[in-house]
Design an enzyme around this catalytic site. Structure first.
Site, short mmCIF file in Angstrom:
data_model
loop_
_atom_site.label_atom_id
_atom_site.label_comp_id
_atom_site.label_asym_id
_atom_site.label_seq_id
_atom_site.Cartn_x
_atom_site.Cartn_y
_atom_site.Cartn_z
N SER A 55 21.45 75.70 180.72
CA SER A 55 21.85 76.86 181.49
C SER A 55 21.45 76.74 182.95
O SER A 55 20.41 76.15 183.28
CB SER A 55 21.19 78.12 180.89
OG SER A 55 21.37 79.23 181.73
N TYR A 79 13.84 83.03 178.84
CA TYR A 79 15.05 82.33 178.41
C TYR A 79 15.22 81.03 179.18
O TYR A 79 15.39 79.95 178.60
CB TYR A 79 16.27 83.23 178.60
CG TYR A 79 17.58 82.49 178.47
CD1 TYR A 79 17.99 81.97 177.25
CD2 TYR A 79 18.41 82.30 179.58
CE1 TYR A 79 19.19 81.29 177.12
CE2 TYR A 79 19.62 81.62 179.45
CZ TYR A 79 20.00 81.11 178.24
OH TYR A 79 21.18 80.43 178.13
N LYS A 114 14.91 76.95 177.95
CA LYS A 114 15.93 75.92 178.18
C LYS A 114 15.32 74.73 178.92
O LYS A 114 15.60 73.56 178.59
CB LYS A 114 17.10 76.50 178.98
CG LYS A 114 17.96 77.48 178.21
CD LYS A 114 18.73 76.79 177.08
CE LYS A 114 19.72 77.72 176.42
NZ LYS A 114 20.48 77.06 175.32
#
Length: 350
Positions: free
Chosen positions: A136, A160, A164
């Site tokens: 991402s 988040y 990643k």
């Protein structure tokens, strides 16, 4: 053609990518626990591709080693050929809501990082060393320059993005520790749209976290209005600018990336997948209004923590390295997204 394991294949990006891979002739095993997806998506993918015998669905959790093992052995049982095996993995499974990651960081580290660890452990045990990882652009944090290249600093500002970045580091460590790994880390920007048929699309659970599904639900009457987070950004109209990419362009990027990995020597590719075009919130609203033929009411609210004024991809490396670039514009993104929403006002729950 390759034998592929798709984790999280019933999700928004996963389902569209499954369709593209089936249309290219590949055999698929899909593993999904349906926490934020629906098996109906896979039924429709198979119908669209007319590929009822080339996709096997396994309900399972990538954090559970036995479930991942079941997915690997499902392909062998399906083909009655014990020498058959998974050639590569396309890894989508994970949690993805930025705001939720701040309130439930244990879930995000547990699923995104531990799930990836478990998957890689089983892959290694089965001699499968090719993986395309769904990363991402959130791991760039507040970008120092725009467009953002792949060598920009990795500085995520939420759990988040940090999860990643952790998986990307795990993959790098794995590639450095053992020869033979073929790894791609694909950093997405903002996937939107849907299949033009309206049969598959984005079906968020609860209140949408992203702009496009929220606009779609406002247009469909499910939401009263759209909240625009700030109109005082240093942009031409005061609203934040983002790089949007049609989900089918993104799916095609996975196909081309996999073909590159399988045809070349072992390596690790790290690529941005975006359009390279920045669009403001109000530009997207105006185009969606034009496509759906009705106004999208909105209200201006305060900025959200963690947002940046402008986030746009430099995807030139993907074009030069694997020959990929986007082919669909904002009108097509809105048109296809509206086709999905209007045909499925309550998503797969219809």
């Amino acid at each position: 053609m390759a034998n592929l394991l798709i984790t999280g294949g019933a999700g928004f990006i996963g389902s569209h990518t499954c369709l593209v891979f089936l249309e290219a002739g590949h055999e698929l095993i899909v593993i999904d626990n349906f926490i934020n997806s629906s098996p109906e998506a896979i039924k429709r993918v198979v119908q669209l591709a007319d590929a009822h015998h080339r996709l096997t669905l396994v309900e399972g959790d990538i954090c559970v080693e036995a479930d991942v093992e079941k997915a690997f052995t499902s392909f062998r049982r399906k083909n009655f050929l014990f020498h058959s095996s998974i050639d590569a993995v396309i890894h989508f499974a994970g949690l993805k809501a930025v705001g939720e990651s701040r309130t439930n960081p244990l879930d995000y580290w547990g699923v995104n990082v531990n799930g990836s660890y478990t998957l890689l452990k089983v892959m290694a045990a089965h001699g499968c060393r090719t993986i395309v990882f769904s990363s991402s652009a959130t791991l760039y944090g507040y970008p120092q320059r725009v467009p953002i290249p792949e060598d920009a600093p990795i500085a995520p500002i939420n759990p988040y993005g940090q999860s990643k970045a952790a998986v990307e580091q795990l993959l790098a460590d794995l590639a450095a520790s053992e020869t033979g790994w073929r790894i791609a880390r694909l950093r997405y920007f903002n996937p939107v749209g849907a299949h033009p048929s309206g049969m598959i699309g984005e079906d968020p659970c609860g209140i949408p976290n992203n702009l496009f599904p929220f606009i779609s639900q406002v247009a469909a009457g499910r939401r009263i209005n759209l909240k625009v987070f700030g109109n005082d950004w240093p942009t031409f109209d005061g609203t934040a600018i983002r790089d949007y990419i049609h989900v089918l362009d993104l799916a095609a990027g996975h196909l081309i990336t996999l073909e590159t990995l399988l045809s070349e020597k072992p390596q690790m590719l790290t690529l941005n997948l975006g359009s390279g075009v920045g669009l403001s919130v109000l530009e997207v609203v105006a185009e969606f209004e034009a496509v759906c033929g009705q106004p999208i009411p909105y209200e201006i609210v305060t900025r959200r923590f963690g947002d940046a004024a402008k986030t746009v991809a430099d995807s030139s490396l993907a074009e030069t390295r694997i020959g990929w670039r986007t082919t669909r514009n904002l009108t097509e993104m809105c048109r296809d997204g509206w086709a999905w929403q209007s045909a499925n006002p309550y998503g797969y729950a219809n």
